[in-house]
Design a protein around this motif. Structure first.
Motif, mmCIF file in Angstrom:
data_model
loop_
_atom_site.group_PDB
_atom_site.id
_atom_site.type_symbol
_atom_site.label_atom_id
_atom_site.label_comp_id
_atom_site.label_asym_id
_atom_site.label_seq_id
_atom_site.Cartn_x
_atom_site.Cartn_y
_atom_site.Cartn_z
ATOM 1 N N SER A 192 0.253 -1.297 -0.075
ATOM 2 C CA SER A 192 0.161 0.110 -0.105
ATOM 3 C C SER A 192 0.726 1.283 -0.557
ATOM 4 O O SER A 192 0.268 2.277 -0.789
ATOM 5 N N ARG A 193 2.336 1.421 0.478
ATOM 6 C CA ARG A 193 3.211 2.577 0.562
ATOM 7 C C ARG A 193 3.833 2.914 -1.136
ATOM 8 O O ARG A 193 4.198 3.871 -1.188
ATOM 9 N N LEU A 194 3.480 1.248 -1.830
ATOM 10 C CA LEU A 194 4.404 2.005 -3.397
ATOM 11 C C LEU A 194 2.574 2.812 -4.122
ATOM 12 O O LEU A 194 1.985 2.305 -3.886
ATOM 13 N N ASN A 195 3.520 3.485 -4.856
ATOM 14 C CA ASN A 195 2.977 4.472 -5.760
ATOM 15 C C ASN A 195 2.716 3.419 -7.100
ATOM 16 O O ASN A 195 2.779 2.770 -7.349
ATOM 17 N N ASP B 160 5.193 -1.953 -12.325
ATOM 18 C CA ASP B 160 6.376 -2.711 -12.065
ATOM 19 C C ASP B 160 6.187 -3.920 -11.695
ATOM 20 O O ASP B 160 7.195 -5.467 -12.460
ATOM 21 N N ILE B 161 5.586 -4.392 -10.758
ATOM 22 C CA ILE B 161 5.463 -5.757 -10.184
ATOM 23 C C ILE B 161 3.740 -6.475 -10.665
ATOM 24 O O ILE B 161 4.189 -7.799 -10.145
ATOM 25 N N GLY B 162 3.716 -6.168 -11.503
ATOM 26 C CA GLY B 162 2.310 -6.622 -12.248
ATOM 27 C C GLY B 162 0.781 -6.654 -11.559
ATOM 28 O O GLY B 162 0.166 -7.099 -11.782
ATOM 29 N N LEU B 163 1.446 -5.048 -10.251
ATOM 30 C CA LEU B 163 -0.561 -5.254 -10.246
ATOM 31 C C LEU B 163 -0.456 -4.001 -9.836
ATOM 32 O O LEU B 163 -0.583 -2.994 -10.646
ATOM 33 N N THR B 164 -1.854 -3.955 -9.591
ATOM 34 C CA THR B 164 -2.945 -2.688 -9.368
ATOM 35 C C THR B 164 -3.546 -2.229 -8.196
ATOM 36 O O THR B 164 -3.428 -3.055 -7.295
ATOM 37 N N GLY B 165 -3.705 -1.112 -8.225
ATOM 38 C CA GLY B 165 -4.139 -0.810 -6.967
ATOM 39 C C GLY B 165 -5.445 -1.284 -5.938
ATOM 40 O O GLY B 165 -5.655 -1.859 -4.553
ATOM 41 N N ASP C 109 -6.019 -4.339 -7.010
ATOM 42 C CA ASP C 109 -5.331 -5.628 -6.341
ATOM 43 C C ASP C 109 -4.691 -5.623 -4.845
ATOM 44 O O ASP C 109 -5.048 -7.034 -4.207
ATOM 45 N N VAL C 110 -4.646 -5.124 -4.488
ATOM 46 C CA VAL C 110 -2.953 -4.713 -3.119
ATOM 47 C C VAL C 110 -4.975 -4.429 -2.537
ATOM 48 O O VAL C 110 -4.376 -5.142 -0.862
ATOM 49 N N ARG C 111 -5.511 -3.029 -2.192
ATOM 50 C CA ARG C 111 -7.029 -3.935 -1.843
ATOM 51 C C ARG C 111 -7.837 -5.016 -1.159
ATOM 52 O O ARG C 111 -8.729 -5.530 -0.371
ATOM 53 N N ARG C 112 -7.543 -6.127 -2.625
ATOM 54 C CA ARG C 112 -7.853 -6.933 -2.004
ATOM 55 C C ARG C 112 -7.189 -7.974 -1.548
ATOM 56 O O ARG C 112 -7.768 -9.184 -1.292
ATOM 57 N N LEU C 113 -5.990 -7.778 -1.157
ATOM 58 C CA LEU C 113 -4.874 -8.712 -0.601
ATOM 59 C C LEU C 113 -5.621 -8.997 0.580
ATOM 60 O O LEU C 113 -5.725 -8.873 1.741
#
Length: 62
Positions: free
Chosen positions: A42-45, A51-56, A58-62
């Protein structure tokens, strides 16, 4: 005395130990790992996530 009173106590079953201690501990560990991963991601923009193949999302669903 009866026969049952003279017998040694039965050993505790490994499944009982596993059920009460090991399984809940492993579940707790998994939750903590997900929480730490979510916190770091969550700290990444958005460009770093891309670059690592994720979206914001994806992070919220994790």
């Amino acid at each position: 005395m009866e026969f049952e009173q003279n017998r040694a106590a039965k050993p505790v079953s490994w499944m009982l130990i596993r059920t009460f201690f090991i399984v809940p501990y492993r579940r707790w560990q998994a939750r903590r790992l997900r929480a730490c991963t979510r916190k770091v991601l969550s700290r990444l923009n958005d460009s770093q996530l891309k670059d690592i193949g994720l979206t914001g999302e994806d992070v919220r669903r994790l």
